[in-house]
Design an enzyme around this catalytic site. Structure first.
Site, PDB file in Angstrom:
ATOM      1  N   ILE A 118     -11.319  -5.719   9.746  1.00 56.70           N
ATOM      2  CA  ILE A 118     -12.249  -5.060   8.799  1.00 56.70           C
ATOM      3  C   ILE A 118     -12.908  -6.069   7.864  1.00 56.70           C
ATOM      4  CG2 ILE A 118     -11.210  -2.748   8.836  1.00 56.70           C
ATOM      5  CD1 ILE A 118     -10.126  -3.420   5.987  1.00 56.70           C
ATOM      6  N   LEU A 168      11.609   3.376   6.195  1.00 55.60           N
ATOM      7  CA  LEU A 168      12.948   3.960   6.114  1.00 55.60           C
ATOM      8  C   LEU A 168      13.319   4.891   7.287  1.00 55.60           C
ATOM      9  CD1 LEU A 168      15.483   4.380   4.142  1.00 55.60           C
ATOM     10  CD2 LEU A 168      14.398   6.524   3.624  1.00 55.60           C
ATOM     11  N   THR A 198      -2.722   5.754  -1.569  1.00 53.49           N
ATOM     12  CA  THR A 198      -1.304   6.116  -1.648  1.00 53.49           C
ATOM     13  C   THR A 198      -0.917   6.530  -3.063  1.00 53.49           C
ATOM     14  OG1 THR A 198       0.899   5.100  -1.637  1.00 53.49           O
ATOM     15  CG2 THR A 198      -0.940   3.601  -1.826  1.00 53.49           C
ATOM     16  N   ASP A 199       0.130   7.342  -3.173  1.00 54.87           N
ATOM     17  CA  ASP A 199       0.631   7.721  -4.508  1.00 54.87           C
ATOM     18  C   ASP A 199       1.249   6.522  -5.237  1.00 54.87           C
ATOM     19  OD1 ASP A 199       2.921   7.441  -2.937  1.00 54.87           O
ATOM     20  OD2 ASP A 199       3.865   9.297  -3.613  1.00 54.87           O
ATOM     21  N   GLU A 200       1.510   5.439  -4.484  1.00 59.66           N
ATOM     22  CA  GLU A 200       2.170   4.282  -5.106  1.00 59.66           C
ATOM     23  C   GLU A 200       1.275   3.600  -6.142  1.00 59.66           C
ATOM     24  OE1 GLU A 200       4.565   1.891  -2.437  1.00 59.66           O
ATOM     25  OE2 GLU A 200       4.760   3.568  -1.062  1.00 59.66           O
ATOM     26  N   TYR A 210       1.905  -4.660  -2.684  1.00 61.33           N
ATOM     27  CA  TYR A 210       1.242  -3.670  -1.811  1.00 61.33           C
ATOM     28  C   TYR A 210       0.458  -2.666  -2.648  1.00 61.33           C
ATOM     29  CZ  TYR A 210       0.818   0.792   0.688  1.00 61.33           C
ATOM     30  OH  TYR A 210       0.343   1.977   1.196  1.00 61.33           O
ATOM     31  N   SER A 211       1.137  -2.035  -3.620  1.00 58.35           N
ATOM     32  CA  SER A 211       0.444  -0.978  -4.368  1.00 58.35           C
ATOM     33  C   SER A 211      -0.655  -1.562  -5.251  1.00 58.35           C
ATOM     34  CB  SER A 211       1.424  -0.114  -5.161  1.00 58.35           C
ATOM     35  OG  SER A 211       2.234  -0.892  -5.994  1.00 58.35           O
ATOM     36  N   SER A 235       0.723  -2.405   5.136  1.00 59.60           N
ATOM     37  CA  SER A 235       1.223  -1.163   4.533  1.00 59.60           C
ATOM     38  C   SER A 235       2.681  -1.187   4.079  1.00 59.60           C
ATOM     39  CB  SER A 235       1.025  -0.021   5.531  1.00 59.60           C
ATOM     40  OG  SER A 235       1.909  -0.177   6.623  1.00 59.60           O
ATOM     41  N   THR A 256      -6.627  -8.182   3.549  1.00 59.73           N
ATOM     42  CA  THR A 256      -7.052  -6.962   4.264  1.00 59.73           C
ATOM     43  C   THR A 256      -7.328  -5.814   3.302  1.00 59.73           C
ATOM     44  OG1 THR A 256      -6.036  -7.464   6.382  1.00 59.73           O
ATOM     45  CG2 THR A 256      -6.228  -5.140   5.820  1.00 59.73           C
ATOM     46  N   LYS A 288      -3.634  -1.855  -3.007  1.00 59.88           N
ATOM     47  CA  LYS A 288      -4.241  -0.543  -2.731  1.00 59.88           C
ATOM     48  C   LYS A 288      -4.996  -0.043  -3.968  1.00 59.88           C
ATOM     49  CE  LYS A 288      -3.855   1.725   0.513  1.00 59.88           C
ATOM     50  NZ  LYS A 288      -4.705   1.758   1.751  1.00 59.88           N
TER      51      LYS A 288
END
Ligand code: NAD
Ligand code: TYD
Length: 341
Positions: free
Chosen positions: A61, A191, A126-128, A151-152, A86, A101, A155
């Site tokens: 991308i 998980l 994401t909710d994170e 990560y969060s 992710s 990315t 995002k």
């Protein structure tokens, strides 16, 4: 025939979304652009590879030349951006690919979509991005952004870029923020698929810390329906939250998985906690329920039984993934933690 471009469609949620699109809209073409990182797997859409309405393009991308060529060749109406690094644990080991990315890639895609004057763009978030909750309360779309992991944070940065394109350029974008997904085709580093796969092979289940962190689990099909409703019925510039109304502590979930698999609790191993581990996520989806008529439909107990059944019937799929690269990651993530037991 309308055309939807999906990025990251060889991953977990993207492949479930593409399957749903092909089944739900017979007169729509679907183009899937995916870099095929460790998490992207062509096998996830093997059942549709001969469908003339489906086209796979291997690409990154963050490659402007790819977009220039693709948008010149195809009349693309809508774009849904799933492509991302992710996994929180990988972002702690190395945040570089997450910045590249998730942030730079989103910016390059946004610019390409803006030039091509597409009808609608949906950013899968994401909710994170909201950070962590205490024992009370829920994330709403008004909750301040307070990401805690690389990560969060990446995002959140992407969400802010999307927001800025709406405000500055009148770009027709919508953002969705969902809680933890489960279901078929999820890479066995998260998980649920990791613990199912380990338990099936009588390998220990590494529970971080005391196992008292809480996640709100939603079936991937409910999430995909939410994305589709947002794209088709949502309002430009809005954010929609999606959750499964199924909050559970990790340790309780682990015991449920073992019970359903008929495996002993002695497989549970408590390991060193994840740094910066968010304590609790819980989503208020009332905006999506009221404005889009969306509701999570799959009961967790039914969904998780079906998911376990899928992993049992498709053990080849997981075994194929567990090759050299996967084992290298497993060793760097869990080697020290497990040997300290
Ligand atoms: P995944 O890791 O299974 O899949 C990601 C896909 O993106 C892979 O196919 C990978 O090859 C592709 N990709 C990665 N970098 C790329 C690049 N530079 N160019 C093109 N393709 C690239 O992830 P997932 O769990 O399916 O998540 C999809 C999206 O949903 C992500 O944006 C994630 O942040 C978001 N999300 C996930 C969850 C969850 O519980 N899994 C919850 C909420 C939101
Ligand atoms: P994960 O599936 O990585 O999703 P996220 O971190 O995005 O919520 O993890 C879900 C929860 O499970 C999280 O609290 C971390 C915990 N966890 C473990 O206890 N052990 C593990 O091996 C993994 C991968 C996660």
């Amino acid at each position: 025939m309308s055309c939807i471009l999906v990025t990251g469609g060889c991953g977990f949620i993207g492949s479930n979304y593409i399957r749903m699109q092909l089944e739900k809209y017979p007169d729509q073409k679907v183009i899937n652009v995916d870099k095929l990182t460790y998490a992207g797997n062509l096998e996830n859409l093997k059942d549709h590879e001969d469908d003339p309405r489906y086209q796979f393009v291997k690409g990154d991308i963050s490659d402007p030349a790819l977009w220039k060529e693709l948008f010149a060749k195809e009349s693309i109406n809508n774009v849904v951006n799933f492509a991302a690094e992710s996994h929180v644990d990988r972002s702690i080991l190395d945040s570089g690919p997450f910045v590249q990315t998730n942030i730079v890639g989103t910016q390059i895609l946004l610019d390409a979509c803006r030039s091509a004057k597409i009808d609608r763009y949906l950013q899968v978030s994401t909710d994170e991005v909201y950070g962590s909750l205490g024992t009370e309360g829920y994330f709403t779309e008004e909750t301040p952004l307070a990401p805690n992991s690389p990560y969060s944070a990446s995002k959140t940065s992407a969400d802010l870029l999307v927001r800025s394109y709406v405000k500055t350029f009148g770009f027709p974008a919508i953002i969705t923020r969902c809680s933890n997904n489960y279901g078929p085709y999820q890479f066995p580093e998260k998980l649920i698929p990791l613990f199912i796969s380990n338990a099936m092979n009588d390998i220990s289940l590494p529970v971080y810390g005391k196992g008292d962190n809480v996640r709100d689990w939603i079936h991937v099909d409910d999430h995909c329906r939410g994305i589709d409703d947002s794209l088709r019925k949502g309002k430009v510039g809005e954010v929609y939250n999606f959750g499964g109304h199924h909050e559970v502590q990790n340790i309780e979930l682990t015991k449920t998985l073992l019970e359903l698999l008929g495996k002993p609790e002695s497989l549970i191993t408590y390991v060193k906690d994840r740094p910066g581990h968010d304590m609790r996520y819980a989503i208020d989806s009332s905006k999506a329920e009221n404005e889009l008529g969306w509701k999570s439909e799959i009961d967790f107990r039914d969904g998780i039984r079906e998911t376990i059944d899928w992993y049992q019937k498709n053990s080849d799929w997981t075994d194929n993934i567990k090759s050299g690269d996967y084992m290298n990651y497993y060793e760097s993530q869990y080697g020290d933690r497990l040997s300290g037991q």
